[in-house]
Design a protein around this motif. Sequence first.
Motif, mmCIF file in Angstrom:
data_model
loop_
_atom_site.group_PDB
_atom_site.id
_atom_site.type_symbol
_atom_site.label_atom_id
_atom_site.label_comp_id
_atom_site.label_asym_id
_atom_site.label_seq_id
_atom_site.Cartn_x
_atom_site.Cartn_y
_atom_site.Cartn_z
ATOM 1 N N GLU A 165 0.963 -1.428 0.085
ATOM 2 C CA GLU A 165 0.025 0.029 0.044
ATOM 3 C C GLU A 165 0.841 1.302 0.061
ATOM 4 O O GLU A 165 0.301 2.183 0.262
ATOM 5 N N TRP B 223 -0.374 3.456 -2.610
ATOM 6 C CA TRP B 223 -1.769 3.515 -3.172
ATOM 7 C C TRP B 223 -2.469 4.629 -2.834
ATOM 8 O O TRP B 223 -2.521 5.518 -2.114
ATOM 9 N N ARG C 159 -5.285 5.981 0.507
ATOM 10 C CA ARG C 159 -5.086 5.353 1.680
ATOM 11 C C ARG C 159 -5.401 6.233 2.877
ATOM 12 O O ARG C 159 -5.334 7.206 2.771
#
Length: 425
Positions: free
Chosen positions: A402, A405, A408
């Motif tokens: 992540e 990402w 988030r």
Amino acid sequence: MTTAKSRPVLTPRPEDLSAEIRKTKAALREQLGGPEGVEAAFREVEAFIEERVAEIEEYNARGESIWPEIDYADIESGNISEEFKEKVRRYGVLVVRNHFPHEQALEFDRELVDYVETNNFDEQYRGPGDDFFGTLAASRPEIFPIYWSKPQMEARQSERTAKIQAFLNHRWKFESQGETWFDPDQDSMYPDRIRRRPPGTNSSGLGAHTDSGALERWLLPAYQKVFKHIFDGNFSQYDPWDGAYRTEVNEYEGGSTMCSAFRTFQGWTALSDQQRDQGVLATVPIPEAMAYILLRALRDDVAEDDLCGAAPSRVLPVNEKWHPLLMRGLNNIPNLQAGDSVWWHADIVHAVDPIEDQQGWGNVMYIPAAPMCDKNRAYANAVAERFLHGTSPDDFPAENYEVDWKDRFTEEDLNEIGRRGLGLD
């Protein structure tokens, strides 16, 4: 006291593990009065467990779940009977209905799908990052190594979750022997993953086990203090709800998956409606069952360097070969609606049923109760660093999907509960 920058401390693994097991087993057997003392202690525990298992089997024969149930509104208002509290202590499990409103839980699920698809998780996924469940006969569940989505973090820092966690923590004895072992009204944030299992799935489930220490439960001094009455042959004095010394246990280093925090209860929240015959959680709802597991490994039919299959950096397996009585006691959770949550005491044996052609989704997010103490504060500090960078928490494989990402959850999204749980205040 723990400093703001401290990190969890792990225990070095013995260089010669077989020798350590042989030495520890010999010492524990002597403490129990030799082979005859071991057998007498085991038979006492076995008789206790037999009565509890018979009770569970009666529920199973009727097709019922033994799990106590309560609505979130009753926790919020404090409308909780002493009878219900005693049921929780007796069985070590409970269902909280409407932990989140049904539609909100379904929205959490939709947002998780968007989060995963927007960031092309399927193209990035590299397969399981650990073999934590590798000693079990069945396969691992369908776990996504996702930690920092908005639904997960919003659920963790929800006032509803905080109230439930405080209720659960208060079921424990947190002051004893002149010590306050943890703060029941303040949880630390313990991020875990999500499970998504689509309709039509065939899954072999997950074999029966306990978490938070395998070999450690026999070999580490702090755990030997936790289970002192069991290892002294005084089972009637053992209280599985006494927090004494549990916050001082540090697992062996070297594993990709472990638990560096003290959890009073493990738990998950349903993100889809789930029927109790569709590959769901099953438990042996007997908090004292750990005594059976610990003493079973000391009997003469177990090899001197074996603890009934316990291995480093793995869950503690429970199976027909060594623990047939406990396996009789497995009992499924009741039917759930999205938004309900289930919780089980840290020592409770649990499993996931196998399923063929699953009907409906089987989606959950894992959120435990982990009250603040020095041990958990240290882990929360480490978690805060991982959260700020979008990397995987220390207790899990460093998959770090992540980091870059979109959408988030960020520090700006934290409320007061979230900041306290991460030790950022």
